[in-house]
Each structure stands twice: as structure tokens, then as C-alpha cells.
Design an enzyme around this catalytic site. Sequence first.
Site, PDB file in Angstrom:
ATOM      1  N   HIS A   1       0.769  -1.245   0.000  1.00  0.00           N
ATOM      2  CA  HIS A   1       0.000   0.000   0.000  1.00  0.00           C
ATOM      3  C   HIS A   1       0.800   1.295   0.000  1.00  0.00           C
ATOM      4  O   HIS A   1       0.196   2.361  -0.069  1.00  0.00           O
ATOM      5  CB  HIS A   1      -0.948   0.020   1.201  1.00  0.00           C
ATOM      6  CG  HIS A   1      -1.922  -1.100   1.208  1.00  0.00           C
ATOM      7  ND1 HIS A   1      -2.916  -1.231   0.259  1.00  0.00           N
ATOM      8  CD2 HIS A   1      -2.050  -2.169   2.030  1.00  0.00           C
ATOM      9  CE1 HIS A   1      -3.615  -2.323   0.512  1.00  0.00           C
ATOM     10  NE2 HIS A   1      -3.108  -2.911   1.578  1.00  0.00           N
TER      11      HIS A   1
ATOM     12  N   ARG B   1       0.484   7.833 -11.840  1.00  0.00           N
ATOM     13  CA  ARG B   1      -0.785   7.635 -11.132  1.00  0.00           C
ATOM     14  C   ARG B   1      -1.954   7.465 -12.108  1.00  0.00           C
ATOM     15  O   ARG B   1      -3.059   7.914 -11.856  1.00  0.00           O
ATOM     16  CB  ARG B   1      -1.042   8.771 -10.150  1.00  0.00           C
ATOM     17  CG  ARG B   1      -0.038   8.812  -9.023  1.00  0.00           C
ATOM     18  CD  ARG B   1      -0.293   9.927  -8.044  1.00  0.00           C
ATOM     19  NE  ARG B   1      -1.583   9.764  -7.396  1.00  0.00           N
ATOM     20  CZ  ARG B   1      -2.188  10.725  -6.724  1.00  0.00           C
ATOM     21  NH1 ARG B   1      -1.640  11.910  -6.621  1.00  0.00           N
ATOM     22  NH2 ARG B   1      -3.357  10.508  -6.154  1.00  0.00           N
TER      23      ARG B   1
ATOM     24  N   CYS C   1      -6.398   1.319  -7.495  1.00  0.00           N
ATOM     25  CA  CYS C   1      -6.346   0.538  -8.728  1.00  0.00           C
ATOM     26  C   CYS C   1      -7.454  -0.507  -8.677  1.00  0.00           C
ATOM     27  O   CYS C   1      -7.477  -1.340  -7.773  1.00  0.00           O
ATOM     28  CB  CYS C   1      -4.988  -0.144  -8.861  1.00  0.00           C
ATOM     29  SG  CYS C   1      -3.598   1.001  -8.819  1.00  0.00           S
TER      30      CYS C   1
ATOM     31  N   ILE D   1      -7.504   8.074   5.561  1.00  0.00           N
ATOM     32  CA  ILE D   1      -7.414   6.620   5.487  1.00  0.00           C
ATOM     33  C   ILE D   1      -7.618   6.006   6.860  1.00  0.00           C
ATOM     34  O   ILE D   1      -7.353   6.627   7.890  1.00  0.00           O
ATOM     35  CB  ILE D   1      -6.079   6.155   4.867  1.00  0.00           C
ATOM     36  CG1 ILE D   1      -4.890   6.653   5.676  1.00  0.00           C
ATOM     37  CG2 ILE D   1      -5.976   6.600   3.415  1.00  0.00           C
ATOM     38  CD1 ILE D   1      -3.557   6.106   5.195  1.00  0.00           C
TER      39      ILE D   1
ATOM     40  N   HIS E   1      -2.624  -2.925   8.279  1.00  0.00           N
ATOM     41  CA  HIS E   1      -3.778  -3.239   7.429  1.00  0.00           C
ATOM     42  C   HIS E   1      -4.423  -1.933   6.973  1.00  0.00           C
ATOM     43  O   HIS E   1      -4.672  -1.050   7.790  1.00  0.00           O
ATOM     44  CB  HIS E   1      -4.798  -4.070   8.225  1.00  0.00           C
ATOM     45  CG  HIS E   1      -6.111  -4.231   7.541  1.00  0.00           C
ATOM     46  ND1 HIS E   1      -6.278  -5.013   6.421  1.00  0.00           N
ATOM     47  CD2 HIS E   1      -7.326  -3.699   7.807  1.00  0.00           C
ATOM     48  CE1 HIS E   1      -7.547  -4.956   6.041  1.00  0.00           C
ATOM     49  NE2 HIS E   1      -8.199  -4.162   6.865  1.00  0.00           N
TER      50      HIS E   1
END
EC number: 3.1.27.-
Length: 146
Positions: A37, A45, A105, A127, A138
Site C-alpha cells: 500500500h 498515477r 487501482c 485513510i 492493514h
Amino acid sequence: MVMGLGLFLLVFMLGLGLTLPTLAQDNFRYRDFLAKHYDGTPEGRNDRYCESTMRRRHLTSPCKDTNTFIHGNRHHINAICGDENGNPYGGNLRISKSPFQVTTCKLHGGSPRPPCRYRATRGSRNIVVGCENGLPVHLDESIFRP
């Protein structure tokens, strides 16, 4: 006195033996999080970025449906797991106080087999991460900010 010192050393070594595997496992989970990540300095991008980065990071066998890459300073991401840049979000989850540049993605097409084709979505988002021992392990979600 010698017996007391010997007992102390035995207890110390046993404690060290139990601690090291835990630290190694946590370090593995953190490194795995970064590998899946984190991309501090992305190029492009766009769809091509997604396809090449997913392939380079071995996330395409089978094709992973969705993956988000976080861009920016690793220290700021780690700080989500503390009070510097994070707030509790339930369980061991923490939400960032500040937004991050991210690229999500998403698999385009239906087959989970390579070659994998991805569509990129760029944005700035807060986030949510799961933390263990003060480190993110995670990525739970990312929240778009208007």
C-alpha cells in the site's frame, strides 16, 4: 548469589525468546503493509501506473480486485497509529487526521487471471488503518473528502 544471577539470566533469555518472534512477526506485517500500500514517490498515477505497480509488487497472480497505494511521507502514515495523526475508529482501527494522496487501482474486466488490466482513481482521502504495536499493518478503507 550465583544462583540468583543464573535464575535472572534464565528468565531474561526466556523473555527475550518470546519477544523476538513477536517483534519479527509485527515487523513482517508492517513491511507487508508497506509493500502492498505505500508508494512515496509515484510516477504517473494513471492506468499504466496501476498495471506496472501491481505487477511489480506481485499483486496480479491472481489479479487483485482492488488495491490502494498511499503516497507521501511514511512517518505521517505511521503517525496514524498514535495521537500525532490519528484518532480511534473502532477496535484496533485508526483514522488519519489529515488526508493523503492515494491511487486506487481497480481491476477492469472480469478475469482474475493475468494479464491484469486496472483503472486508476486518484484523490486525496483520509485513510483507516489497523495498527499493531504502533505500526500500520492493514489498510481498511479510504474516505474521500469533498
